[in-house]
Design a protein around this motif. Sequence first.
Motif, PDB file in Angstrom:
ATOM      1  N   LYS A   7       0.833  -1.215   0.000  1.00  0.00           N
ATOM      2  CA  LYS A   7       0.000   0.000   0.000  1.00  0.00           C
ATOM      3  C   LYS A   7       0.861   1.257   0.000  1.00  0.00           C
ATOM      4  CE  LYS A   7      -4.142  -1.847   2.146  1.00  0.00           C
ATOM      5  NZ  LYS A   7      -5.027  -1.815   3.301  1.00  0.00           N
ATOM      6  N   ILE A   8       1.923   1.246   0.782  1.00  0.00           N
ATOM      7  CA  ILE A   8       2.807   2.415   0.814  1.00  0.00           C
ATOM      8  C   ILE A   8       3.465   2.625  -0.544  1.00  0.00           C
ATOM      9  CG2 ILE A   8       4.967   3.317   1.792  1.00  0.00           C
ATOM     10  CD1 ILE A   8       4.088   1.957   4.468  1.00  0.00           C
ATOM     11  N   ILE A   9       3.982   1.555  -1.131  1.00  0.00           N
ATOM     12  CA  ILE A   9       4.611   1.656  -2.454  1.00  0.00           C
ATOM     13  C   ILE A   9       3.588   2.122  -3.485  1.00  0.00           C
ATOM     14  CG2 ILE A   9       5.698   0.347  -4.328  1.00  0.00           C
ATOM     15  CD1 ILE A   9       6.965  -1.416  -2.107  1.00  0.00           C
ATOM     16  N   PHE A  10       2.379   1.558  -3.432  1.00  0.00           N
ATOM     17  CA  PHE A  10       1.327   1.966  -4.371  1.00  0.00           C
ATOM     18  C   PHE A  10       1.029   3.453  -4.249  1.00  0.00           C
ATOM     19  CE2 PHE A  10      -3.173   3.014  -4.895  1.00  0.00           C
ATOM     20  CZ  PHE A  10      -3.277   2.844  -6.274  1.00  0.00           C
ATOM     21  N   TRP A  11       0.796   3.923  -3.034  1.00  0.00           N
ATOM     22  CA  TRP A  11       0.387   5.321  -2.859  1.00  0.00           C
ATOM     23  C   TRP A  11       1.507   6.293  -3.181  1.00  0.00           C
ATOM     24  CZ3 TRP A  11      -4.117   6.984  -3.535  1.00  0.00           C
ATOM     25  CH2 TRP A  11      -5.214   6.201  -3.215  1.00  0.00           C
ATOM     26  N   VAL A  12       2.733   5.971  -2.834  1.00  0.00           N
ATOM     27  CA  VAL A  12       3.841   6.868  -3.171  1.00  0.00           C
ATOM     28  C   VAL A  12       4.001   6.959  -4.685  1.00  0.00           C
ATOM     29  CG1 VAL A  12       6.368   7.155  -3.068  1.00  0.00           C
ATOM     30  CG2 VAL A  12       5.073   6.602  -0.984  1.00  0.00           C
ATOM     31  N   SER A  13       4.025   5.820  -5.365  1.00  0.00           N
ATOM     32  CA  SER A  13       4.187   5.835  -6.828  1.00  0.00           C
ATOM     33  C   SER A  13       2.986   6.471  -7.518  1.00  0.00           C
ATOM     34  CB  SER A  13       4.451   4.427  -7.363  1.00  0.00           C
ATOM     35  OG  SER A  13       3.385   3.555  -7.060  1.00  0.00           O
ATOM     36  N   THR A  14       1.795   6.191  -7.037  1.00  0.00           N
ATOM     37  CA  THR A  14       0.591   6.754  -7.660  1.00  0.00           C
ATOM     38  C   THR A  14       0.520   8.262  -7.454  1.00  0.00           C
ATOM     39  OG1 THR A  14      -0.556   4.654  -7.334  1.00  0.00           O
ATOM     40  CG2 THR A  14      -1.929   6.587  -7.761  1.00  0.00           C
ATOM     41  N   LEU A  15       0.883   8.732  -6.278  1.00  0.00           N
ATOM     42  CA  LEU A  15       0.874  10.181  -6.044  1.00  0.00           C
ATOM     43  C   LEU A  15       1.950  10.892  -6.865  1.00  0.00           C
ATOM     44  CD1 LEU A  15       0.012  10.337  -2.254  1.00  0.00           C
ATOM     45  CD2 LEU A  15      -1.457  10.887  -4.204  1.00  0.00           C
ATOM     46  N   LEU A  16       3.093  10.242  -7.084  1.00  0.00           N
ATOM     47  CA  LEU A  16       4.092  10.827  -7.979  1.00  0.00           C
ATOM     48  C   LEU A  16       3.533  10.958  -9.400  1.00  0.00           C
ATOM     49  CD1 LEU A  16       7.390   9.078  -6.811  1.00  0.00           C
ATOM     50  CD2 LEU A  16       6.844  11.517  -6.672  1.00  0.00           C
ATOM     51  N   ILE A  17       2.845   9.929  -9.862  1.00  0.00           N
ATOM     52  CA  ILE A  17       2.222   9.992 -11.187  1.00  0.00           C
ATOM     53  C   ILE A  17       1.156  11.077 -11.217  1.00  0.00           C
ATOM     54  CG2 ILE A  17       0.750   8.725 -12.837  1.00  0.00           C
ATOM     55  CD1 ILE A  17       3.761   7.984 -12.870  1.00  0.00           C
ATOM     56  N   LEU A 107       7.425   6.450 -16.788  1.00  0.00           N
ATOM     57  CA  LEU A 107       6.776   5.180 -17.111  1.00  0.00           C
ATOM     58  C   LEU A 107       7.150   4.098 -16.090  1.00  0.00           C
ATOM     59  CD1 LEU A 107       5.067   3.355 -18.970  1.00  0.00           C
ATOM     60  CD2 LEU A 107       7.123   3.009 -20.346  1.00  0.00           C
ATOM     61  N   ALA A 108       8.390   4.065 -15.671  1.00  0.00           N
ATOM     62  CA  ALA A 108       8.815   3.078 -14.668  1.00  0.00           C
ATOM     63  C   ALA A 108       8.052   3.286 -13.356  1.00  0.00           C
ATOM     64  CB  ALA A 108      10.313   3.176 -14.441  1.00  0.00           C
ATOM     65  N   VAL A 109       7.870   4.533 -12.956  1.00  0.00           N
ATOM     66  CA  VAL A 109       7.092   4.820 -11.742  1.00  0.00           C
ATOM     67  C   VAL A 109       5.635   4.400 -11.953  1.00  0.00           C
ATOM     68  CG1 VAL A 109       6.308   6.639 -10.161  1.00  0.00           C
ATOM     69  CG2 VAL A 109       8.640   6.707 -11.081  1.00  0.00           C
ATOM     70  N   LEU A 110       5.102   4.663 -13.144  1.00  0.00           N
ATOM     71  CA  LEU A 110       3.731   4.250 -13.468  1.00  0.00           C
ATOM     72  C   LEU A 110       3.589   2.733 -13.379  1.00  0.00           C
ATOM     73  CD1 LEU A 110       0.887   5.127 -14.524  1.00  0.00           C
ATOM     74  CD2 LEU A 110       1.779   4.704 -16.817  1.00  0.00           C
ATOM     75  N   MET A 111       4.584   2.004 -13.850  1.00  0.00           N
ATOM     76  CA  MET A 111       4.531   0.543 -13.794  1.00  0.00           C
ATOM     77  C   MET A 111       4.589   0.031 -12.356  1.00  0.00           C
ATOM     78  SD  MET A 111       4.026  -0.616 -16.830  1.00  0.00           S
ATOM     79  CE  MET A 111       2.855   0.725 -16.822  1.00  0.00           C
ATOM     80  N   VAL A 112       5.355   0.695 -11.501  1.00  0.00           N
ATOM     81  CA  VAL A 112       5.363   0.328 -10.080  1.00  0.00           C
ATOM     82  C   VAL A 112       3.963   0.513  -9.508  1.00  0.00           C
ATOM     83  CG1 VAL A 112       6.233   0.984  -7.788  1.00  0.00           C
ATOM     84  CG2 VAL A 112       7.814   0.794  -9.720  1.00  0.00           C
ATOM     85  N   SER A 113       3.334   1.640  -9.828  1.00  0.00           N
ATOM     86  CA  SER A 113       1.965   1.890  -9.372  1.00  0.00           C
ATOM     87  C   SER A 113       1.016   0.804  -9.881  1.00  0.00           C
ATOM     88  CB  SER A 113       1.503   3.265  -9.862  1.00  0.00           C
ATOM     89  OG  SER A 113       0.129   3.458  -9.599  1.00  0.00           O
ATOM     90  N   TYR A 114       1.125   0.477 -11.151  1.00  0.00           N
ATOM     91  CA  TYR A 114       0.223  -0.509 -11.751  1.00  0.00           C
ATOM     92  C   TYR A 114       0.408  -1.897 -11.131  1.00  0.00           C
ATOM     93  CZ  TYR A 114      -1.990  -3.609 -15.091  1.00  0.00           C
ATOM     94  OH  TYR A 114      -2.778  -4.580 -15.660  1.00  0.00           O
ATOM     95  N   PHE A 115       1.637  -2.348 -11.020  1.00  0.00           N
ATOM     96  CA  PHE A 115       1.859  -3.699 -10.502  1.00  0.00           C
ATOM     97  C   PHE A 115       1.495  -3.819  -9.030  1.00  0.00           C
ATOM     98  CE2 PHE A 115       4.663  -4.033 -14.312  1.00  0.00           C
ATOM     99  CZ  PHE A 115       3.895  -4.979 -14.967  1.00  0.00           C
ATOM    100  N   THR A 116       1.718  -2.767  -8.248  1.00  0.00           N
ATOM    101  CA  THR A 116       1.279  -2.822  -6.846  1.00  0.00           C
ATOM    102  C   THR A 116      -0.237  -2.744  -6.755  1.00  0.00           C
ATOM    103  OG1 THR A 116       1.707  -0.450  -6.569  1.00  0.00           O
ATOM    104  CG2 THR A 116       3.421  -1.982  -5.818  1.00  0.00           C
ATOM    105  N   TYR A 117      -0.866  -1.983  -7.644  1.00  0.00           N
ATOM    106  CA  TYR A 117      -2.333  -1.934  -7.708  1.00  0.00           C
ATOM    107  C   TYR A 117      -2.901  -3.332  -7.984  1.00  0.00           C
ATOM    108  CZ  TYR A 117      -6.860  -1.424 -10.009  1.00  0.00           C
ATOM    109  OH  TYR A 117      -8.166  -1.585 -10.394  1.00  0.00           O
TER     110      TYR A 117
END
Length: 130
Positions: A7-17, A107-117
């Motif tokens: 959840k932390i990884i998802f929210w940090v990456s998603t908020l960066l996006i 895009l790499a940050v977006l992929m982190v968001s997607y895969f954690t989602y």
Amino acid sequence: MQPKTLKIIFWVSTLLIFIFEGVMPALTSQTEMAKEGIRHLGYPAYFGIMLAVFKVLGSIAITVPQVPATLKEWAYAGLTFDMVAASTSIWAVEGFSFNVFFPLIVLAVLMVSYFTYRKLNTLQYSKAIA
């Protein structure tokens, strides 16, 4: 990996996006620098406006938890196409430089968001079945 860590990884990456693809285009899409960037790449002026609107909508879709999963998937796809197209456009016009890599870093940050989602959704689904 623990669900809390995911959840932390998802929210940090998603908020960066959300900041890079939602807030920044909303605030800067009508500046002369942004308009010149669109012209420089050979796109018509209306393309910049359309792109900014879709970026803002896509970033909102991946950030708001109540948005249906199918719409989130489409938003992730659209943002992915945007980053790949941006990198390709820059490469075609300017040649190979650091500017080509910046959209790929986002895009790499977006992929982190997607895969954690996806992982979080899988965990929620498996808990619902159990």
